[in-house]
Write a protein that holds these residues in place. Structure first.
Motif, PDB file in Angstrom:
ATOM      1  N   UNK A 116      -4.025  71.980  22.032  1.00 31.18           N
ATOM      2  CA  UNK A 116      -4.921  70.803  21.839  1.00 31.18           C
ATOM      3  C   UNK A 116      -4.694  69.772  22.835  1.00 31.18           C
ATOM      4  N   UNK A 117      -3.508  69.486  23.286  1.00 33.22           N
ATOM      5  CA  UNK A 117      -3.188  68.286  24.149  1.00 33.22           C
ATOM      6  C   UNK A 117      -3.036  68.630  25.624  1.00 33.22           C
ATOM      7  N   UNK A 118      -2.987  69.963  25.768  1.00 31.38           N
ATOM      8  CA  UNK A 118      -2.650  70.529  27.262  1.00 31.38           C
ATOM      9  C   UNK A 118      -3.874  69.939  28.318  1.00 31.38           C
ATOM     10  N   UNK A 119      -5.012  69.768  27.723  1.00 31.50           N
ATOM     11  CA  UNK A 119      -6.000  69.299  28.549  1.00 31.50           C
ATOM     12  C   UNK A 119      -5.961  67.880  29.146  1.00 31.50           C
ATOM     13  N   UNK A 120      -5.328  66.941  27.870  1.00 32.69           N
ATOM     14  CA  UNK A 120      -4.861  65.658  28.056  1.00 32.69           C
ATOM     15  C   UNK A 120      -3.946  65.491  29.148  1.00 32.69           C
ATOM     16  N   UNK A 121      -2.836  66.361  28.792  1.00 24.16           N
ATOM     17  CA  UNK A 121      -1.727  66.504  30.053  1.00 24.16           C
ATOM     18  C   UNK A 121      -2.336  66.792  31.385  1.00 24.16           C
ATOM     19  N   UNK A 122      -3.267  67.438  31.581  1.00 22.65           N
ATOM     20  CA  UNK A 122      -4.062  67.680  32.755  1.00 22.65           C
ATOM     21  C   UNK A 122      -4.649  66.593  33.465  1.00 22.65           C
ATOM     22  N   UNK A 123      -5.059  65.607  32.579  1.00 23.73           N
ATOM     23  CA  UNK A 123      -5.838  64.577  33.066  1.00 23.73           C
ATOM     24  C   UNK A 123      -4.718  63.621  33.637  1.00 23.73           C
ATOM     25  N   UNK A 124      -3.474  63.557  32.872  1.00 25.70           N
ATOM     26  CA  UNK A 124      -2.600  62.452  33.156  1.00 25.70           C
ATOM     27  C   UNK A 124      -1.716  63.457  34.576  1.00 25.70           C
ATOM     28  N   UNK A 125      -1.689  64.584  34.681  1.00 26.65           N
ATOM     29  CA  UNK A 125      -1.215  65.169  35.904  1.00 26.65           C
ATOM     30  C   UNK A 125      -2.048  64.692  37.267  1.00 26.65           C
ATOM     31  N   UNK A 126      -3.211  64.917  36.733  1.00 23.42           N
ATOM     32  CA  UNK A 126      -4.324  64.467  37.965  1.00 23.42           C
ATOM     33  C   UNK A 126      -4.200  63.271  38.470  1.00 23.42           C
ATOM     34  N   UNK A 127      -3.907  62.182  37.711  1.00 22.91           N
ATOM     35  CA  UNK A 127      -3.971  60.720  37.896  1.00 22.91           C
ATOM     36  C   UNK A 127      -2.515  60.731  38.704  1.00 22.91           C
ATOM     37  N   UNK A 128      -1.409  61.285  38.221  1.00 22.41           N
ATOM     38  CA  UNK A 128      -0.282  61.231  38.934  1.00 22.41           C
ATOM     39  C   UNK A 128      -0.315  61.713  40.375  1.00 22.41           C
ATOM     40  N   UNK A 129      -0.948  62.827  40.551  1.00 21.41           N
ATOM     41  CA  UNK A 129      -0.955  63.614  41.917  1.00 21.41           C
ATOM     42  C   UNK A 129      -1.903  62.425  42.918  1.00 21.41           C
ATOM     43  N   UNK A 130      -2.728  61.800  42.368  1.00 21.06           N
ATOM     44  CA  UNK A 130      -3.483  60.883  43.241  1.00 21.06           C
ATOM     45  C   UNK A 130      -2.529  59.669  43.457  1.00 21.06           C
ATOM     46  N   UNK A 131      -1.737  59.317  42.342  1.00 24.97           N
ATOM     47  CA  UNK A 131      -0.657  58.204  42.851  1.00 24.97           C
ATOM     48  C   UNK A 131       0.366  58.745  43.862  1.00 24.97           C
ATOM     49  N   UNK A 132       0.764  59.929  43.753  1.00 26.65           N
ATOM     50  CA  UNK A 132       1.335  60.535  45.000  1.00 26.65           C
ATOM     51  C   UNK A 132       0.745  60.519  46.214  1.00 26.65           C
ATOM     52  N   UNK A 133      -0.463  60.804  46.150  1.00 23.60           N
ATOM     53  CA  UNK A 133      -1.325  60.851  47.324  1.00 23.60           C
ATOM     54  C   UNK A 133      -1.426  59.479  47.955  1.00 23.60           C
ATOM     55  N   UNK A 134      -1.609  58.488  47.238  1.00 22.84           N
ATOM     56  CA  UNK A 134      -1.901  57.209  47.549  1.00 22.84           C
ATOM     57  C   UNK A 134      -0.560  56.358  48.207  1.00 22.84           C
ATOM     58  N   UNK A 135       0.392  56.939  47.734  1.00 20.00           N
ATOM     59  CA  UNK A 135       1.768  56.317  48.319  1.00 20.00           C
ATOM     60  C   UNK A 135       2.065  57.081  49.651  1.00 20.00           C
ATOM     61  N   UNK A 136       1.928  58.274  49.572  1.00 22.89           N
ATOM     62  CA  UNK A 136       2.363  59.034  50.936  1.00 22.89           C
ATOM     63  C   UNK A 136       0.867  58.566  51.875  1.00 22.89           C
ATOM     64  N   UNK A 137      -0.264  58.503  51.515  1.00 20.26           N
ATOM     65  CA  UNK A 137      -1.057  58.073  52.463  1.00 20.26           C
ATOM     66  C   UNK A 137      -0.850  56.549  52.943  1.00 20.26           C
ATOM     67  N   UNK A 138      -0.393  55.525  51.998  1.00 17.93           N
ATOM     68  CA  UNK A 138      -0.149  54.551  52.656  1.00 17.93           C
ATOM     69  C   UNK A 138       1.023  54.406  53.579  1.00 17.93           C
ATOM     70  N   UNK A 139       2.096  55.422  53.299  1.00 22.05           N
ATOM     71  CA  UNK A 139       3.237  55.300  53.958  1.00 22.05           C
ATOM     72  C   UNK A 139       2.810  55.645  55.612  1.00 22.05           C
ATOM     73  N   UNK A 140       1.948  56.696  55.493  1.00 20.65           N
ATOM     74  CA  UNK A 140       1.513  57.282  56.824  1.00 20.65           C
ATOM     75  C   UNK A 140       0.698  56.413  57.531  1.00 20.65           C
ATOM     76  N   UNK A 141      -0.301  55.823  56.830  1.00 18.03           N
ATOM     77  CA  UNK A 141      -1.256  54.836  57.615  1.00 18.03           C
ATOM     78  C   UNK A 141      -0.462  53.617  57.876  1.00 18.03           C
TER      79      UNK A 141
END
Length: 224
Positions: A116-141
């Motif tokens: 039952x909590x797996x989908x909630x975990x996927x939501x957290x994982x998606x937010x974490x992935x966007x955080x990784x993308x934001x940090x990487x994009x900031x450094x490259x930009x």
């Protein structure tokens, strides 16, 4: 126009203004929906063939997704800057990195969380992935433009998050009071929390934003 002319200082200003203006809406939205997601879903879906408990779970997942709105916004605005330089390769690399982080987080959620909590975990994982993308994009930009007006963005985001605190406390108080009135969570409970708690939270954010003299909030209100 500024990117094609290689006027990097103006590109920096455009990016900074874009982030700060968007944050006026995104920051309170992410905070308040994270708290009000459950009651809001109970109001919308907690009747008919659905139960309040099922609706509440939809709202919890929705709220967890909402917590990732700020890094998602940053990533999307960064990608537009790369596109303005006609650099789709770096944008694709940031997207690939974000996807890899999202897949890794999804696999961790699947292996560590019960069903039952797996989908909630996927939501957290998606937010974490966007955080990784934001940090990487900031450094490259940052390497491309030289400066992204980071201190001004950080100060503005900090003040906006501070402005959400009174509304957050008010929304939590309404949730606690509504539970006593409605007893068992129901569509009526969700309606009370959504209208009173959500409306009051937004109003308090507006008052606090004016008190803290958040210039972007004033500019946005004048534009509206």
């Amino acid at each position: 126009e500024h990117a094609s002319a290689r006027r990097y200082s103006l590109v920096r200003d455009d990016f900074s203004i874009g982030v700060r203006l968007a944050s006026v809406i995104v920051v309170p939205t992410s905070i308040y929906l994270a708290v009000l997601g459950g009651p809001m879903a109970e109001f919308l879906f907690g009747y008919g063939s659905g139960t309040p408990a099922q609706a509440r779970y939809i709202g919890v997942v929705f709220g967890l997704f909402s917590l990732g709105l700020v890094p998602y916004m940053l990533t999307q605005l960064q990608l537009r800057v790369f596109y303005s330089f006609q650099d789709s390769r770096t944008a694709a690399f940031v997207g690939l990195l974000t996807m890899v982080a999202s897949i890794a987080g999804a696999l961790i959620a699947e292996s560590m969380l019960p069903g039952p909590r797996e989908v909630a975990g996927l939501a957290v994982a998606y937010g974490f992935a966007n955080l990784v993308g934001a940090v990487a994009g900031w450094a490259l930009l940052l390497r491309r433009v030289g400066s992204l007006d980071g201190w001004a963005i950080a100060r503005s985001l900090t003040r906006m998050h501070l402005a959400t605190v009174p509304g957050l406390v008010f929304a939590l108080a309404v949730i606690a009071g509504a539970r006593r009135i409605a007893h068992d969570p129901s569509a009526i409970y969700g309606l009370i929390v959504t209208v009173v708690g959500g409306g009051g939270a937004i109003g308090l954010f507006a008052l606090c934003a004016r008190s803290l003299r958040i210039a972007e909030f004033g500019f946005l209100m004048k534009t509206v």
